[in-house]
Scaffold this motif. Sequence first.
Motif, mmCIF file in Angstrom:
data_model
loop_
_atom_site.group_PDB
_atom_site.id
_atom_site.type_symbol
_atom_site.label_atom_id
_atom_site.label_comp_id
_atom_site.label_asym_id
_atom_site.label_seq_id
_atom_site.Cartn_x
_atom_site.Cartn_y
_atom_site.Cartn_z
ATOM 1 N N ALA A 185 0.793 -1.226 0.000
ATOM 2 C CA ALA A 185 0.000 0.000 0.000
ATOM 3 C C ALA A 185 0.825 1.275 0.000
ATOM 4 O O ALA A 185 1.997 1.300 0.368
ATOM 5 C CB ALA A 185 -0.926 0.000 1.218
ATOM 6 N N ASN A 186 0.135 2.360 -0.444
ATOM 7 C CA ASN A 186 0.498 3.753 -0.166
ATOM 8 C C ASN A 186 -0.735 4.328 0.518
ATOM 9 O O ASN A 186 -1.592 4.952 -0.123
ATOM 10 C CB ASN A 186 0.804 4.519 -1.447
ATOM 11 N N TRP A 187 -0.880 4.076 1.815
ATOM 12 C CA TRP A 187 -2.104 4.438 2.557
ATOM 13 C C TRP A 187 -1.816 5.678 3.402
ATOM 14 O O TRP A 187 -0.983 5.642 4.309
ATOM 15 C CB TRP A 187 -2.525 3.275 3.456
ATOM 16 N N PRO A 188 -2.507 6.798 3.139
ATOM 17 C CA PRO A 188 -2.148 8.071 3.768
ATOM 18 C C PRO A 188 -2.621 8.228 5.216
ATOM 19 O O PRO A 188 -3.514 7.523 5.684
ATOM 20 C CB PRO A 188 -2.826 9.095 2.859
ATOM 21 N N GLN A 189 -1.998 9.184 5.880
ATOM 22 C CA GLN A 189 -2.258 9.449 7.296
ATOM 23 C C GLN A 189 -3.733 9.688 7.641
ATOM 24 O O GLN A 189 -4.225 9.136 8.638
ATOM 25 C CB GLN A 189 -1.428 10.667 7.736
ATOM 26 N N PRO A 190 -4.493 10.492 6.876
ATOM 27 C CA PRO A 190 -5.860 10.818 7.319
ATOM 28 C C PRO A 190 -6.774 9.603 7.484
ATOM 29 O O PRO A 190 -7.740 9.666 8.249
ATOM 30 C CB PRO A 190 -6.381 11.747 6.208
ATOM 31 N N ARG A 191 -6.484 8.509 6.782
ATOM 32 C CA ARG A 191 -7.368 7.332 6.854
ATOM 33 C C ARG A 191 -6.658 6.103 7.431
ATOM 34 O O ARG A 191 -7.062 4.969 7.192
ATOM 35 C CB ARG A 191 -7.920 7.028 5.441
ATOM 36 N N ILE A 192 -5.618 6.347 8.235
ATOM 37 C CA ILE A 192 -4.831 5.223 8.748
ATOM 38 C C ILE A 192 -5.612 4.388 9.750
ATOM 39 O O ILE A 192 -5.340 3.185 9.914
ATOM 40 C CB ILE A 192 -3.498 5.719 9.352
ATOM 41 N N ASN A 193 -6.584 4.978 10.439
ATOM 42 C CA ASN A 193 -7.402 4.195 11.363
ATOM 43 C C ASN A 193 -8.159 3.087 10.619
ATOM 44 O O ASN A 193 -8.303 1.963 11.130
ATOM 45 C CB ASN A 193 -8.394 5.097 12.100
ATOM 46 N N ALA A 194 -8.629 3.400 9.410
ATOM 47 C CA ALA A 194 -9.317 2.392 8.598
ATOM 48 C C ALA A 194 -8.356 1.280 8.206
ATOM 49 O O ALA A 194 -8.720 0.092 8.224
ATOM 50 C CB ALA A 194 -9.928 3.037 7.352
ATOM 51 N N TRP A 195 -7.136 1.634 7.842
ATOM 52 C CA TRP A 195 -6.102 0.640 7.500
ATOM 53 C C TRP A 195 -5.914 -0.357 8.644
ATOM 54 O O TRP A 195 -5.987 -1.573 8.449
ATOM 55 C CB TRP A 195 -4.811 1.373 7.192
ATOM 56 N N ASP A 196 -5.702 0.167 9.843
ATOM 57 C CA ASP A 196 -5.478 -0.697 11.002
ATOM 58 C C ASP A 196 -6.675 -1.613 11.260
ATOM 59 O O ASP A 196 -6.523 -2.817 11.482
ATOM 60 C CB ASP A 196 -5.226 0.151 12.254
ATOM 61 N N ALA A 197 -7.871 -1.019 11.236
ATOM 62 C CA ALA A 197 -9.087 -1.777 11.562
ATOM 63 C C ALA A 197 -9.401 -2.832 10.504
ATOM 64 O O ALA A 197 -9.780 -3.969 10.835
ATOM 65 C CB ALA A 197 -10.271 -0.820 11.721
ATOM 66 N N LEU A 198 -9.248 -2.474 9.234
ATOM 67 C CA LEU A 198 -9.614 -3.398 8.161
ATOM 68 C C LEU A 198 -8.631 -4.556 8.034
ATOM 69 O O LEU A 198 -9.030 -5.677 7.690
ATOM 70 C CB LEU A 198 -9.736 -2.649 6.836
ATOM 71 N N LEU A 199 -7.356 -4.313 8.299
ATOM 72 C CA LEU A 199 -6.397 -5.421 8.284
ATOM 73 C C LEU A 199 -6.759 -6.461 9.345
ATOM 74 O O LEU A 199 -6.701 -7.675 9.094
ATOM 75 C CB LEU A 199 -4.977 -4.909 8.514
ATOM 76 N N LYS A 200 -7.138 -5.993 10.522
ATOM 77 C CA LYS A 200 -7.566 -6.918 11.578
ATOM 78 C C LYS A 200 -8.836 -7.658 11.170
ATOM 79 O O LYS A 200 -8.968 -8.867 11.385
ATOM 80 C CB LYS A 200 -7.788 -6.157 12.884
ATOM 81 N N ALA A 201 -9.777 -6.915 10.591
ATOM 82 C CA ALA A 201 -11.045 -7.537 10.181
ATOM 83 C C ALA A 201 -10.825 -8.609 9.125
ATOM 84 O O ALA A 201 -11.424 -9.693 9.195
ATOM 85 C CB ALA A 201 -11.997 -6.468 9.651
ATOM 86 N N ARG A 202 -9.963 -8.324 8.136
ATOM 87 C CA ARG A 202 -9.713 -9.318 7.086
ATOM 88 C C ARG A 202 -9.096 -10.588 7.680
ATOM 89 O O ARG A 202 -9.370 -11.699 7.214
ATOM 90 C CB ARG A 202 -8.783 -8.754 6.009
ATOM 91 N N ALA A 203 -8.240 -10.447 8.690
ATOM 92 C CA ALA A 203 -7.642 -11.624 9.333
ATOM 93 C C ALA A 203 -8.697 -12.436 10.075
ATOM 94 O O ALA A 203 -8.772 -13.663 9.924
ATOM 95 C CB ALA A 203 -6.537 -11.182 10.298
ATOM 96 N N ILE A 204 -9.520 -11.762 10.845
ATOM 97 C CA ILE A 204 -10.526 -12.451 11.658
ATOM 98 C C ILE A 204 -11.542 -13.168 10.781
ATOM 99 O O ILE A 204 -11.866 -14.340 11.004
ATOM 100 C CB ILE A 204 -11.225 -11.443 12.592
ATOM 101 N N GLU A 205 -12.066 -12.491 9.775
ATOM 102 C CA GLU A 205 -13.144 -13.076 8.974
ATOM 103 C C GLU A 205 -12.654 -14.175 8.038
ATOM 104 O O GLU A 205 -13.423 -15.073 7.677
ATOM 105 C CB GLU A 205 -13.866 -11.985 8.183
ATOM 106 N N ASN A 206 -11.374 -14.127 7.650
ATOM 107 C CA ASN A 206 -10.839 -15.122 6.727
ATOM 108 C C ASN A 206 -9.973 -16.177 7.406
ATOM 109 O O ASN A 206 -9.482 -17.093 6.746
ATOM 110 C CB ASN A 206 -10.039 -14.432 5.623
ATOM 111 N N MET A 207 -9.779 -16.049 8.711
ATOM 112 C CA MET A 207 -8.966 -16.981 9.492
ATOM 113 C C MET A 207 -7.630 -17.249 8.801
ATOM 114 O O MET A 207 -7.223 -18.386 8.566
ATOM 115 C CB MET A 207 -9.728 -18.284 9.749
ATOM 116 N N ALA A 208 -6.957 -16.156 8.465
ATOM 117 C CA ALA A 208 -5.670 -16.225 7.772
ATOM 118 C C ALA A 208 -4.742 -15.166 8.356
ATOM 119 O O ALA A 208 -5.190 -14.177 8.949
ATOM 120 C CB ALA A 208 -5.853 -15.981 6.277
#
Length: 258
Positions: A166-189
């Motif tokens: 990624a090139n994920w900018p500062q203003p939306r970094i909270n979404a980056w953190d939250a969505l990475l965790k969500a993708r791990a939990i929902e996909n068990m990977a």
Amino acid sequence: MENELKLALIQSSLVWENPEKNREHFSKKLDSINGEVDLVILPEMFTTAFTMTPWNIAKEEGEETVKWMQKEAGRKKMALIGSMVYFADGHYYNRLWFVEPDGKSIFYDKRHTFTLAGEDKIYNKGEKRIVINFKGFRICPLICYDLRFPVWARNTEDYDVLIYVANWPQPRINAWDALLKARAIENMAYVIGVNRTGTDNTGHSYPGHSTVNNVFGEPIVFSKEEKILYATLDKKHISEAREKLKFLEDQDHFSLKG
């Protein structure tokens, strides 16, 4: 060790629209890697930064960067993965390459081009996912904005590892953190996100936050600094969690059209 995958995540600033300097920069980073590593993960558009003016870059630079990846993967005996500006068939792509030490290469074109920046008007979008078999792990690589679309990442092919560059900018970094965790939990990977640092020529600031999350969405490594992060993935962690918690078996079945 069998059933383990050793990773190095290179969280770095990028030189604007200068593939040669960026390749030199990452060659030095590769030389500084400590210990044995199986797979090195680079950020999105690691040779140019997130540019919407790809015509400023020579059209052959994509091919040159793939050759560089093959050379470095062979030299360091490590697989490399990262995306770049790539010109093919008369179109520009945000194309991710996975290159193995023996030179074997496979690519994925970013499916969800970032409309907020006009990426959809400059780059052709991809039409299919890939799953790579490497060192006993099944790896699904995706790119940045793809992270916001859980259906595209859905674990219907029994992958073990989901990677976002990624090139994920500062203003939306909270979404980056939250969505990475969500993708791990929902996909068990395992879910890995590698972001850049620094500021680009458009004034956007990038805060890193590269991470490796286990199947429960728990971070194994995390950093905001420009550095190389190391992590070891354990196949046993995946199998034991899926055997105990059979969530993937209970997911809804549907297909996508168009």
